[in-house]
Motif scaffolding. Structure first.
Motif, PDB file in Angstrom:
ATOM      1  N   GLU A  99       9.136   5.164   1.203  1.00  0.00           N
ATOM      2  CA  GLU A  99       8.825   4.418   2.422  1.00  0.00           C
ATOM      3  C   GLU A  99       9.856   4.862   3.426  1.00  0.00           C
ATOM      4  O   GLU A  99      10.997   5.152   3.052  1.00  0.00           O
ATOM      5  CB  GLU A  99       8.897   2.907   2.173  1.00  0.00           C
ATOM      6  N   ASN A 152       2.923   7.279  -2.943  1.00  0.00           N
ATOM      7  CA  ASN A 152       1.524   6.849  -2.955  1.00  0.00           C
ATOM      8  C   ASN A 152       0.597   7.964  -3.444  1.00  0.00           C
ATOM      9  O   ASN A 152      -0.357   7.731  -4.185  1.00  0.00           O
ATOM     10  CB  ASN A 152       1.085   6.353  -1.575  1.00  0.00           C
ATOM     11  N   GLU A 163       9.138  -4.580  -1.898  1.00  0.00           N
ATOM     12  CA  GLU A 163      10.110  -3.593  -2.369  1.00  0.00           C
ATOM     13  C   GLU A 163      11.514  -4.177  -2.595  1.00  0.00           C
ATOM     14  O   GLU A 163      12.168  -3.873  -3.613  1.00  0.00           O
ATOM     15  CB  GLU A 163      10.201  -2.433  -1.366  1.00  0.00           C
ATOM     16  N   ALA A 194       9.313  -0.402   8.258  1.00  0.00           N
ATOM     17  CA  ALA A 194       9.433  -0.851   6.872  1.00  0.00           C
ATOM     18  C   ALA A 194      10.648  -0.231   6.190  1.00  0.00           C
ATOM     19  O   ALA A 194      11.307  -0.872   5.368  1.00  0.00           O
ATOM     20  CB  ALA A 194       8.163  -0.489   6.113  1.00  0.00           C
ATOM     21  N   GLY A 195      10.968   1.019   6.542  1.00  0.00           N
ATOM     22  CA  GLY A 195      12.105   1.694   5.924  1.00  0.00           C
ATOM     23  C   GLY A 195      13.404   0.969   6.201  1.00  0.00           C
ATOM     24  O   GLY A 195      14.188   0.682   5.288  1.00  0.00           O
ATOM     25  N   SER A 244      15.056   7.983   1.355  1.00  0.00           N
ATOM     26  CA  SER A 244      13.687   7.563   1.638  1.00  0.00           C
ATOM     27  C   SER A 244      12.732   8.745   1.783  1.00  0.00           C
ATOM     28  O   SER A 244      13.129   9.911   1.706  1.00  0.00           O
ATOM     29  CB  SER A 244      13.667   6.683   2.894  1.00  0.00           C
ATOM     30  N   HIS A 258       8.069   9.451   2.694  1.00  0.00           N
ATOM     31  CA  HIS A 258       6.770   8.938   3.120  1.00  0.00           C
ATOM     32  C   HIS A 258       6.426   9.222   4.576  1.00  0.00           C
ATOM     33  O   HIS A 258       5.285   9.524   4.888  1.00  0.00           O
ATOM     34  CB  HIS A 258       6.680   7.428   2.849  1.00  0.00           C
ATOM     35  N   SER A 259       7.389   9.111   5.506  1.00  0.00           N
ATOM     36  CA  SER A 259       7.046   9.304   6.915  1.00  0.00           C
ATOM     37  C   SER A 259       7.267  10.745   7.371  1.00  0.00           C
ATOM     38  O   SER A 259       7.023  11.072   8.529  1.00  0.00           O
ATOM     39  CB  SER A 259       7.822   8.326   7.801  1.00  0.00           C
ATOM     40  N   THR A 262       6.040   2.456  -1.314  1.00  0.00           N
ATOM     41  CA  THR A 262       5.573   1.528  -0.287  1.00  0.00           C
ATOM     42  C   THR A 262       4.589   0.509  -0.874  1.00  0.00           C
ATOM     43  O   THR A 262       3.654   0.878  -1.595  1.00  0.00           O
ATOM     44  CB  THR A 262       4.936   2.264   0.904  1.00  0.00           C
ATOM     45  N   THR A 290       2.409  -0.844   0.644  1.00  0.00           N
ATOM     46  CA  THR A 290       1.099  -0.654   1.283  1.00  0.00           C
ATOM     47  C   THR A 290       0.235   0.342   0.515  1.00  0.00           C
ATOM     48  O   THR A 290      -0.882   0.640   0.943  1.00  0.00           O
ATOM     49  CB  THR A 290       1.250  -0.139   2.723  1.00  0.00           C
ATOM     50  N   THR A 291       0.736   0.847  -0.603  1.00  0.00           N
ATOM     51  CA  THR A 291      -0.014   1.865  -1.356  1.00  0.00           C
ATOM     52  C   THR A 291      -1.491   1.497  -1.569  1.00  0.00           C
ATOM     53  O   THR A 291      -2.356   2.353  -1.372  1.00  0.00           O
ATOM     54  CB  THR A 291       0.693   2.175  -2.693  1.00  0.00           C
TER      55      THR A 291
END
Ligand code: ZN
Length: 566
Positions: free
Chosen positions: A247, A130, A222, A266-267, A283, A285-286, A202, A204-205
């Motif tokens: 993600e 993102n 995705e 989500a992952g 993965s 993002h988190s 993601t 949700t970007t």
């Protein structure tokens, strides 16, 4: 033929399990049988966020496999570890957010230094994150293809040459024609076998990147997007498939980087939903470290990994590719998270490279912009309100009064990225705040904006701070006070809203300042998008710098704008 291939290829083990089935594939060779599989090693990072220098504070520590907190990260250490882990079968890949929300050393030059570093480290490809969209798709294309920045010009290193790797996204489409905005996949030939990498970011970007950054783009679901590309690759004979996805899920604090237990989000949903042809899911993002195994739709084990953030972890994944089927031997996959410790010798070439950029940026970074009388922290002290959040909101209000006619300002807590600390390690003296420190607090280069909301809309906006999904308390300027009763149901918690001490009526028009991320409805604050008479002003970092210059020395604001009943 490679000796390494012979040494680690499990050809004999495989044939002993299936004596008849596999013997027939064995070529009658001159000296020794051809190995039926070839080894591949993936070395993966994610969420590097421009951390050329070793990150400090909690961002520079991680729990290792023994449960000990150790210092980790920094480009020169990352380079040394990568060098030690690399072999002739290896390929370096990434899962996004390599740039964006970066320290000044990288951000001041639109992250060109970080991308140059990643090229030096031999990055082959990455999922887009993102944050790669923070400055929009045109800027991302410039980063990949080269050329100087259209506004700021060339960096001190000269004309930007572009990246030697491409960012991937199978689920980012151009709104106008549904074409892929970025390459959906990348195929790398390693040791004579083809491995396909599919990129995902993601979906949700659009809710977490400023509206301008994702203009003209569509972020689709995705799993469906990746499966479409997976089938395409399979038809082209690329059966060894790896999904790089920006993600990921959360894990418990301080668990081993090699542990899995995660909170399925989500992952996990994507990792389990991807077509069985996909062999691995890397993965990001988190910012968590985990090595998980999930089941693919065919019921076979499939790894799902993530390597923390800021270059603190390299995920090493070894596997064999069957030369007959061109597919990854699923049972051969071994994944391990490797902590990028600072007990190794930092790579001399990368050390020099980082120092060059440090010198270049120091003129800007070391400039004092004001002073503080004590630590001003971002930790919530009053039901979500923080002293630093209050200070930033006050600075944003001051920067938007003239021109924007703002009466109140609201700041998203997630955008306050570090504390301002009184004690100084450098030469500038206690209490002095430098531009570099202020930038670390406000690194996004968001624009300040102002819109008109009615009193009723302001009430609805403030209610959006508490939902079943999350609590995100907007940091208020001193001109806004209200009461939040956390014992009440979501949607009926806010009362007693006052602007400059005067109770707000439902129909009253109020000019509200916030950064363009919030005004675009970011963090779920959709009421902001109902605002009218949009005005755009200075950058958020400039608002803070100007305010500190005008009001120093600054004492920590008292966090009493919010009255919380709990
Ligand atoms: Zn991200």
């Amino acid at each position: 033929m490679s000796l390494i291939g012979l040494a680690v290829g499990p050809a004999s083990a495989t044939s002993s399990h299936h004596p008849s089935g596999h013997q027939s594939h064995q070529q009658p060779s001159h000296h020794h049988p051809e190995p039926k599989t070839v080894p591949v090693r993936l070395l993966s990072i994610n969420d590097f966020h421009g951390n050329l220098e070793a990150p400090t504070g909690s961002s520079g520590r991680i729990t290792d496999e023994t449960g000990t907190q150790v210092d980790a990260g920094g480009a020169a250490y990352l380079a040394t570890h990568l060098k030690q882990m690399r072999n002739k079968n290896s390929v370096v890949v990434a899962a996004g957010d390599l740039i964006g929300a970066s320290p000044l050393i990288s951000a001041a030059y639109h992250d060109e230094p970080t991308v140059a570093l990643l090229d030096k480290l031999g990055l082959a490809t990455s999922a887009v994150g993102n944050h790669e969209f923070d400055e929009g798709i045109d800027e991302l294309n410039r980063i990949m293809k080269g050329g100087c920045h259209p506004v700021d010009g060339c960096s001190p290193a000269g004309t930007w040459k572009g990246s030697s790797f491409d960012y991937l996204a199978a689920n980012v489409l151009k709104e106008k024609n549904d074409d892929y905005a970025l390459a959906p996949y990348y195929v790398k030939k390693i040791n004579g076998v083809k491995v396909g990498f599919i990129g995902l970011v993601t979906q949700t970007t659009p809710t977490i990147v400023t509206a301008a950054g994702i203009k003209g783009l569509k972020f689709t679901e995705e799993v469906a997007a990746a499966n479409k590309v997976s089938r395409l690759l399979a038809r082209q004979g690329v059966k060894a498939q790896v999904v790089l996805m920006h993600e990921g899920d959360q894990v418990a604090p301080n668990q081993s980087p090699d542990a899995c237990p995660n909170t399925p989000g989500a992952g996990t949903r994507i990792a389990q939903g991807l077509d069985a042809q996909v062999d691995l899911v890397i993965s990001g993002h988190s910012h968590q470290a985990y090595i998980c195994k999930t089941k693919d739709p065919a019921g076979r084990d499939r790894y799902f990994t993530q390597g923390s953030s800021f270059g603190r972890v390299i995920t090493q994944i070894d596997f064999q590719v069957d030369k007959k089927t061109d597919d990854i031997v699923r049972s051969s996959v071994v994944a391990d998270n490797h902590v990028v410790t600072r007990t190794v010798t930092p790579d001399p070439e990368i050390t020099a490279f980082v120092q060059t950029w440090k010198d270049r940026v120091s003129v800007v970074a070391n400039k004092p912009i004001g002073s503080i009388t004590a630590d001003i922290g971002r930790g919530s002290t009053n039901g979500g309100e923080s002293a630093l959040g209050d200070l930033i909101a006050d600075a944003q209000l001051e920067a938007t009064k003239e021109g924007g006619n703002a009466e109140i300002a609201l700041m998203n807590p997630g955008g306050v990225r570090a504390d301002l600390t009184f004690a100084q390690s450098g030469s500038e003296g206690n209490g002095v705040v430098t531009y570099g420190e202020a930038f670390t607090v406000q690194p996004f280069n968001n624009l300040m904006q102002a819109v008109t909301l009615t009193g009723a809309q302001l009430d609805a906006l403030l209610e959006q701070q508490w939902t079943a999904a999350a609590t995100r308390v907007l940091q208020p300027s001193a001109t806004l006070t209200y009461t939040a009763d956390l014992t009440q149901a979501f949607g009926s918690r806010v009362s007693g809203i006052k602007v400059n001490g005067v109770p707000v009526t439902d129909t009253q028009q109020i000019r509200v300042a916030a950064n363009n991320f919030l005004v675009g409805g970011g963090d779920g604050f959709s009421v902001f998008t109902q605002g009218t008479d949009l005005w755009s002003g200075p950058l958020d970092i400039d608002a803070l710098v100007t305010y500190m210059g005008a009001h120093s020395p600054i004492a920590p604001p008292v966090t009493n704008r919010l009255t919380v009943i709990q």
